[in-house]
Enzyme design. Structure first.
Site, PDB file in Angstrom:
ATOM      1  N   HIS A 113      -5.311  -3.402  13.622  1.00 35.68           N
ATOM      2  CA  HIS A 113      -6.657  -3.976  13.610  1.00 35.68           C
ATOM      3  C   HIS A 113      -6.817  -4.999  14.737  1.00 35.68           C
ATOM      4  O   HIS A 113      -7.917  -5.214  15.247  1.00 35.68           O
ATOM      5  CB  HIS A 113      -6.946  -4.670  12.274  1.00 35.68           C
ATOM      6  CG  HIS A 113      -7.076  -3.715  11.129  1.00 35.68           C
ATOM      7  ND1 HIS A 113      -5.989  -3.247  10.425  1.00 35.68           N
ATOM      8  CD2 HIS A 113      -8.168  -3.133  10.571  1.00 35.68           C
ATOM      9  CE1 HIS A 113      -6.413  -2.430   9.466  1.00 35.68           C
ATOM     10  NE2 HIS A 113      -7.722  -2.342   9.530  1.00 35.68           N
ATOM     11  N   ARG A 148       0.833  -1.205   0.000  1.00 34.34           N
ATOM     12  CA  ARG A 148       0.000   0.000   0.000  1.00 34.34           C
ATOM     13  C   ARG A 148       0.870   1.259   0.000  1.00 34.34           C
ATOM     14  O   ARG A 148       0.381   2.341  -0.348  1.00 34.34           O
ATOM     15  CB  ARG A 148      -0.919   0.020   1.219  1.00 34.34           C
ATOM     16  CG  ARG A 148      -1.922  -1.119   1.251  1.00 34.34           C
ATOM     17  CD  ARG A 148      -2.577  -1.239   2.622  1.00 34.34           C
ATOM     18  NE  ARG A 148      -3.408  -0.093   2.939  1.00 34.34           N
ATOM     19  CZ  ARG A 148      -3.884   0.163   4.157  1.00 34.34           C
ATOM     20  NH1 ARG A 148      -3.579  -0.636   5.177  1.00 34.34           N
ATOM     21  NH2 ARG A 148      -4.643   1.224   4.370  1.00 34.34           N
ATOM     22  N   ASP A 180      -8.865   6.950  12.932  1.00 34.60           N
ATOM     23  CA  ASP A 180      -8.979   5.675  12.237  1.00 34.60           C
ATOM     24  C   ASP A 180     -10.160   4.932  12.872  1.00 34.60           C
ATOM     25  O   ASP A 180     -10.752   5.401  13.852  1.00 34.60           O
ATOM     26  CB  ASP A 180      -7.672   4.880  12.340  1.00 34.60           C
ATOM     27  CG  ASP A 180      -7.495   3.885  11.190  1.00 34.60           C
ATOM     28  OD1 ASP A 180      -8.495   3.564  10.520  1.00 34.60           O
ATOM     29  OD2 ASP A 180      -6.364   3.417  10.981  1.00 34.60           O
TER      30      ASP A 180
END
Length: 359
Positions: A189, A146, A259
């Protein structure tokens, strides 16, 4: 002016009565879409039009970067490359034309931004959380391809070109994940990553794109990462990172998104597990303008109702004060001009040229 800081998701491909009720709440300012909200272009356009009919000022967002983070991939949507492909193009050598790889990479990055923004806008989506400004240190699985490159100069130049393409399509941008997520291996996460470098080391390397892109970035998303030599709190909960460094030292004036506050890295603060309302209050109190809570609409969506009610109660009790400046930053992210419809876009010379320039 009412401050609408919450950005929420929905479970399906059309709005339910519960979705309409939540999105109509004055504390809700955004809708974030995922792959589960996609069936085809007609359905997506109808969904976005329905949401806008409900709330014309609702900011419809998506994580649509290219590569493995691209929510819509069929029915005509262009498969965009991961950003690492642009960094690799930059490094391609041409002995007869030195610098040709860099110039091609810059043109390709602008093309990626234009195609990305124009296709989304043609379906009614206002905003994508891109570009990734994290450096590719090689150890982060969650960032990986990414990232554009390891060199912050290359990252900043290619991100600037991507932002230019987005701007040409009438879309803002969001640099993430401030001040840098690429150095740590853990995935926020599921874990709480820790980066033990000093402030000067971070700002001299991973933080450089944010300094160099001052005046270009319209939004920033902080990392769910702890930098203990700077602050014991994760960046997204840290007034030092968001107010003193990002806004003060680096002069950033755009919107700051938290986020996803459902992530494991967002649920621990000062050694304590937080409720979604507590996490949202901490993020807004630290300097975020908008707070994302994702993937909580599945099932009965009780967590979303609890958050809306919890923030409303906090406002009544004086534990949270709406910010007019934050609301103006949110509104500034909405597109200013009408989008080109899909069929017209497909034959637009600028779009066709951009497709040709993609790597």
């Amino acid at each position: 002016m009412q401050h609408a800081p919450l950005v929420l998701d929905i479970a399906g491909t059309a709005l339910t009565d519960d979705d309409r009720r939540r999105l109509s709440h004055p504390l809700v300012g955004g809708l974030i879409l995922f792959a589960r909200n996609w069936r085809d272009r007609a359905q997506l356009a109808a969904l976005c039009a329905d949401a806008k009919a409900l709330r014309p000022d609702l900011l419809i967002c998506v994580d649509h970067e290219g590569g493995r983070v691209q929510r819509f991939r069929s029915d005509g949507f262009t498969h965009l490359p991961p950003m690492r492909a642009l960094g690799a193009l930059w490094l391609q050598a041409d002995e007869k034309q030195p610098g040709e790889g860099a110039m091609r990479a810059m043109a390709a990055a602008t093309a990626c931004g234009y195609v990305l923004g124009a296709e989304l806008r043609a379906c009614g989506v206002d905003f994508s959380f891109t570009p990734v400004l994290d450096l590719d240190h090689g150890g982060s699985g969650v960032i990986g391809d990414r990232a554009f490159a390891r060199d912050p100069r290359v990252v900043a130049v290619l991100a600037r070109c991507l932002a230019q393409g987005l701007l040409q399509a009438g879309m803002g941008n969001c640099g993430k994940h401030f001040p840098g997520h690429g150095f740590v291996r853990a995935d926020s996460h599921t874990d709480m990553p820790v980066d033990r470098r000093s402030l000067s080391a971070i700002l001299a390397d991973d933080g450089q794109p944010y300094r160099w892109l001052d005046g270009v970035l319209t939004a920033v998303m902080p990392a769910h990462v702890v930098y203990p030599k700077v602050d014991a709190r994760p960046a997204g909960f840290s007034p030092r990172w968001l107010q003193e460094i990002l806004r003060g030292k680096l002069g950033f004036e755009g919107a700051v998104f938290s986020d996803d506050l459902s992530m494991a890295g967002a649920r621990m603060l000062d050694g304590q597990a937080l409720s979604f309302t507590e996490a949202t209050l901490a993020a807004l109190g630290a300097g975020c303008d908008l707070a994302l809570l994702c993937n909580q609409s599945l099932g009965d969506g009780a967590a979303l109702d609890e958050l809306i009610d919890g923030l409303a109660q906090a406002q009544i009790e004086g534990r949270w004060q709406p910010s007019e400046a934050s609301e103006l930053r949110r509104l500034a992210l909405l597109p200013r001009a009408p989008a080109l419809p899909w069929d017209a876009l497909m034959t637009q010379p600028a779009y066709m040229q951009a497709l040709w320039r993609l790597p």
